[in-house]
Design a protein around this motif. Structure first.
Motif, PDB file in Angstrom:
ATOM      1  N   ASN A  40       0.822  -1.218   0.000  1.00 26.22           N
ATOM      2  CA  ASN A  40       0.000   0.000   0.000  1.00 26.22           C
ATOM      3  C   ASN A  40       0.856   1.269   0.000  1.00 26.22           C
ATOM      4  O   ASN A  40       0.478   2.286   0.588  1.00 26.22           O
ATOM      5  CB  ASN A  40      -0.952   0.017   1.204  1.00 26.22           C
ATOM      6  CG  ASN A  40      -1.992  -1.079   1.118  1.00 26.22           C
ATOM      7  OD1 ASN A  40      -2.591  -1.298   0.069  1.00 26.22           O
ATOM      8  ND2 ASN A  40      -2.222  -1.777   2.228  1.00 26.22           N
ATOM      9  N   LEU A  41       2.003   1.184  -0.655  1.00 26.30           N
ATOM     10  CA  LEU A  41       2.853   2.355  -0.807  1.00 26.30           C
ATOM     11  C   LEU A  41       2.398   3.176  -2.004  1.00 26.30           C
ATOM     12  O   LEU A  41       1.821   2.650  -2.964  1.00 26.30           O
ATOM     13  CB  LEU A  41       4.311   1.939  -1.002  1.00 26.30           C
ATOM     14  CG  LEU A  41       5.018   1.298   0.189  1.00 26.30           C
ATOM     15  CD1 LEU A  41       6.390   0.796  -0.223  1.00 26.30           C
ATOM     16  CD2 LEU A  41       5.135   2.274   1.352  1.00 26.30           C
ATOM     17  N   VAL A  42       2.663   4.463  -1.947  1.00 27.76           N
ATOM     18  CA  VAL A  42       2.459   5.344  -3.094  1.00 27.76           C
ATOM     19  C   VAL A  42       3.779   6.057  -3.355  1.00 27.76           C
ATOM     20  O   VAL A  42       4.613   6.194  -2.453  1.00 27.76           O
ATOM     21  CB  VAL A  42       1.329   6.369  -2.842  1.00 27.76           C
ATOM     22  CG1 VAL A  42      -0.024   5.678  -2.807  1.00 27.76           C
ATOM     23  CG2 VAL A  42       1.558   7.148  -1.536  1.00 27.76           C
ATOM     24  N   GLY A  43       3.981   6.492  -4.581  1.00 23.34           N
ATOM     25  CA  GLY A  43       5.224   7.181  -4.874  1.00 23.34           C
ATOM     26  C   GLY A  43       5.628   7.069  -6.315  1.00 23.34           C
ATOM     27  O   GLY A  43       4.819   6.732  -7.192  1.00 23.34           O
ATOM     28  N   THR A  55      11.098   7.796  -4.604  1.00 28.01           N
ATOM     29  CA  THR A  55      10.474   8.412  -3.438  1.00 28.01           C
ATOM     30  C   THR A  55       9.183   7.656  -3.210  1.00 28.01           C
ATOM     31  O   THR A  55       8.332   7.613  -4.109  1.00 28.01           O
ATOM     32  CB  THR A  55      10.160   9.901  -3.656  1.00 28.01           C
ATOM     33  OG1 THR A  55      11.326  10.587  -4.088  1.00 28.01           O
ATOM     34  CG2 THR A  55       9.663  10.541  -2.365  1.00 28.01           C
ATOM     35  N   VAL A  56       9.036   7.032  -2.058  1.00 34.40           N
ATOM     36  CA  VAL A  56       7.813   6.298  -1.743  1.00 34.40           C
ATOM     37  C   VAL A  56       7.292   6.761  -0.396  1.00 34.40           C
ATOM     38  O   VAL A  56       8.041   7.272   0.446  1.00 34.40           O
ATOM     39  CB  VAL A  56       8.033   4.768  -1.725  1.00 34.40           C
ATOM     40  CG1 VAL A  56       8.443   4.268  -3.101  1.00 34.40           C
ATOM     41  CG2 VAL A  56       9.061   4.367  -0.685  1.00 34.40           C
ATOM     42  N   SER A  57       5.988   6.577  -0.196  1.00 34.19           N
ATOM     43  CA  SER A  57       5.357   7.055   1.019  1.00 34.19           C
ATOM     44  C   SER A  57       4.277   6.084   1.457  1.00 34.19           C
ATOM     45  O   SER A  57       3.592   5.480   0.627  1.00 34.19           O
ATOM     46  CB  SER A  57       4.760   8.453   0.765  1.00 34.19           C
ATOM     47  OG  SER A  57       4.356   9.074   1.965  1.00 34.19           O
ATOM     48  N   SER A  90       2.699  11.294   0.735  1.00 31.65           N
ATOM     49  CA  SER A  90       3.145  12.402  -0.113  1.00 31.65           C
ATOM     50  C   SER A  90       2.832  12.219  -1.589  1.00 31.65           C
ATOM     51  O   SER A  90       3.256  13.024  -2.421  1.00 31.65           O
ATOM     52  CB  SER A  90       4.655  12.609   0.073  1.00 31.65           C
ATOM     53  OG  SER A  90       4.948  12.898   1.416  1.00 31.65           O
ATOM     54  N   PHE A  91       2.120  11.164  -1.923  1.00 33.97           N
ATOM     55  CA  PHE A  91       1.684  10.915  -3.295  1.00 33.97           C
ATOM     56  C   PHE A  91       0.245  10.398  -3.263  1.00 33.97           C
ATOM     57  O   PHE A  91      -0.271  10.048  -2.197  1.00 33.97           O
ATOM     58  CB  PHE A  91       2.568   9.873  -3.995  1.00 33.97           C
ATOM     59  CG  PHE A  91       3.978  10.319  -4.257  1.00 33.97           C
ATOM     60  CD1 PHE A  91       4.331  10.890  -5.474  1.00 33.97           C
ATOM     61  CD2 PHE A  91       4.965  10.159  -3.299  1.00 33.97           C
ATOM     62  CE1 PHE A  91       5.633  11.289  -5.716  1.00 33.97           C
ATOM     63  CE2 PHE A  91       6.266  10.549  -3.526  1.00 33.97           C
ATOM     64  CZ  PHE A  91       6.606  11.125  -4.748  1.00 33.97           C
ATOM     65  N   TYR A 306      -0.432  22.204  -6.410  1.00 43.48           N
ATOM     66  CA  TYR A 306      -0.037  20.837  -6.744  1.00 43.48           C
ATOM     67  C   TYR A 306      -1.218  20.144  -7.392  1.00 43.48           C
ATOM     68  O   TYR A 306      -2.345  20.224  -6.896  1.00 43.48           O
ATOM     69  CB  TYR A 306       0.379  20.061  -5.492  1.00 43.48           C
ATOM     70  CG  TYR A 306       0.708  18.610  -5.773  1.00 43.48           C
ATOM     71  CD1 TYR A 306       1.943  18.259  -6.288  1.00 43.48           C
ATOM     72  CD2 TYR A 306      -0.228  17.610  -5.540  1.00 43.48           C
ATOM     73  CE1 TYR A 306       2.256  16.935  -6.566  1.00 43.48           C
ATOM     74  CE2 TYR A 306       0.070  16.284  -5.807  1.00 43.48           C
ATOM     75  CZ  TYR A 306       1.311  15.950  -6.322  1.00 43.48           C
ATOM     76  OH  TYR A 306       1.605  14.644  -6.598  1.00 43.48           O
ATOM     77  N   TYR A 307      -0.974  19.461  -8.512  1.00 43.78           N
ATOM     78  CA  TYR A 307      -2.059  18.839  -9.265  1.00 43.78           C
ATOM     79  C   TYR A 307      -1.751  17.375  -9.536  1.00 43.78           C
ATOM     80  O   TYR A 307      -0.674  17.038 -10.015  1.00 43.78           O
ATOM     81  CB  TYR A 307      -2.281  19.572 -10.592  1.00 43.78           C
ATOM     82  CG  TYR A 307      -2.498  21.052 -10.393  1.00 43.78           C
ATOM     83  CD1 TYR A 307      -3.737  21.550 -10.010  1.00 43.78           C
ATOM     84  CD2 TYR A 307      -1.443  21.952 -10.551  1.00 43.78           C
ATOM     85  CE1 TYR A 307      -3.938  22.906  -9.801  1.00 43.78           C
ATOM     86  CE2 TYR A 307      -1.628  23.308 -10.346  1.00 43.78           C
ATOM     87  CZ  TYR A 307      -2.873  23.786  -9.966  1.00 43.78           C
ATOM     88  OH  TYR A 307      -3.063  25.121  -9.745  1.00 43.78           O
ATOM     89  N   VAL A 308      -2.698  16.533  -9.205  1.00 44.82           N
ATOM     90  CA  VAL A 308      -2.566  15.112  -9.488  1.00 44.82           C
ATOM     91  C   VAL A 308      -2.822  14.897 -10.971  1.00 44.82           C
ATOM     92  O   VAL A 308      -3.784  15.435 -11.542  1.00 44.82           O
ATOM     93  CB  VAL A 308      -3.584  14.286  -8.663  1.00 44.82           C
ATOM     94  CG1 VAL A 308      -3.484  12.810  -9.012  1.00 44.82           C
ATOM     95  CG2 VAL A 308      -3.348  14.508  -7.183  1.00 44.82           C
ATOM     96  N   LYS A 309      -1.952  14.123 -11.604  1.00 49.04           N
ATOM     97  CA  LYS A 309      -2.126  13.847 -13.017  1.00 49.04           C
ATOM     98  C   LYS A 309      -3.334  12.952 -13.229  1.00 49.04           C
ATOM     99  O   LYS A 309      -3.457  11.890 -12.618  1.00 49.04           O
ATOM    100  CB  LYS A 309      -0.877  13.180 -13.592  1.00 49.04           C
ATOM    101  CG  LYS A 309       0.334  14.112 -13.660  1.00 49.04           C
ATOM    102  CD  LYS A 309       1.520  13.421 -14.307  1.00 49.04           C
ATOM    103  CE  LYS A 309       2.705  14.363 -14.401  1.00 49.04           C
ATOM    104  NZ  LYS A 309       3.879  13.709 -15.021  1.00 49.04           N
TER     105      LYS A 309
END
Length: 318
Positions: A40-43, A55-57, A90-91, A306-309
């Motif tokens: 369940n990481l994001v990055g 970079t993972v979060s 952070s992502f 900040y904008y999510v793609k």
């Protein structure tokens, strides 16, 4: 209060890289993406034949599992993780992609650039801190314009480059420093591995690099004499570094007012990285100029910049 802060910061963000050859790197990227998602990481992770850059979060537990797994692989055992405690991931999504380089320089000749063979002398933050005021030292920022405009070391030499791939073209401009001790630095250290190797290739004799970059320097040396904020490649956009003698040096792109805030232009066709004060941000609806406001694809501005793609719709062929 301490218990409250611990609850609030139950997530972490990891910044890391490792130059180490990866066989069948494209398949590794696909497998690694699945592994990260299972935690369940994001990055954002870049995989290349030459190594990893990521970079993972995620939760503390997931981040600890991830770091242990990376270090258990003998190829990546030397990986140095920079760890930030954060209030939320952070992502938004998890990406792991194969590319030709983990940091794009355009130079892939191992006779010229091979961080496993030759780089500048690594300086720990305390060592770097002791050297920066010496007369025979030049501090060289190898990052892009929008990064060093937001924050940089006091008296650092900066380069007019839009991307790191422009760095090789600036070597001639730096020739005047060949007889100096050149201390290179970047966000986490990855760009310095290639920048210092290229400087050595071009006859610079005394080249150093800040191990772990600005992020590690902030954690271990208090960030002394780093002025402004540090740009990071996640939805935090910028982080504080200096707890000793902090100073804001960036100014609003539009009005010139001192501001520590950086955004991406709300016009996705522009997407320029700019420093912008809140007043101009709201007046221009998160755009860098009035011309960008009229773009029909302008993204709603929520004050962060900040904008999510968002994936573009695929036209089905009937």
């Amino acid at each position: 209060m301490q218990r409250y802060q611990c609850i609030m910061k139950k997530f972490q963000t990891l910044l890391y890289y490792c130059y180490s050859p990866i066989a069948n790197a494209e398949q590794f990227a696909a497998d690694h993406l699945a592994f990260c998602k299972s935690l369940n990481l994001v990055g954002r992770i870049i995989v290349a034949d030459e190594g990893l850059n990521g970079t993972v979060s995620g939760s503390r537990e997931s981040c600890e599992t991830y770091m242990a797994s990376i270090k258990a692989d003998e190829r990546f055992a030397k990986t140095d993780f920079k760890i930030d405690d954060v209030e939320e991931p952070s992502f938004i999504k998890m990406h792991c992609r194969y590319k030709s380089e983990i940091v794009h320089s355009g130079l892939r000749d191992p006779k010229i650039i091979d961080p496993n063979r030759q780089t500048g002398k690594h300086l720990e933050p305390a060592e770097f801190q002791k050297m920066i005021d010496q007369d025979d030292v030049v501090i060289l920022d190898v990052r892009s314009n929008y990064e060093h405009n937001l924050g940089r070391f006091k008296n650092a030499v900066t380069l007019d480059i839009e991307n790191f791939r422009d760095f090789p073209e600036k070597i001639n401009e730096l020739a005047q420093y060949k007889n100096k001790k050149v201390l290179t630095y970047c966000t986490g250290g990855i760009k310095c591995e290639k920048a210092s190797a290229l400087l050595l290739h071009h006859g610079f004799n005394d080249v150093y690099q800040l191990h772990g970059g600005i992020i590690k320097y902030g954690k271990e040396a208090g960030g002394e004499d780093f002025e402004g904020k540090c740009y990071v490649f996640d939805n935090r956009i910028a982080v504080d570094v200096n707890t000793v003698n902090p100073k804001v040096i960036s100014t609003c792109y539009n009005c010139g007012k001192v501001t520590p805030k950086m955004i991406n232009c709300a016009n996705p066709e522009c997407n320029e990285h700019i420093t912008q004060c809140d007043e101009c941000g709201h007046e221009l609806q998160g755009c860098c100029s009035t011309a960008c406001i009229s773009n029909p694809r302008r993204r709603p501005y929520d004050g962060t910049g900040y904008y999510v793609k968002v994936p573009q719709p695929v036209n089905k062929v009937s």
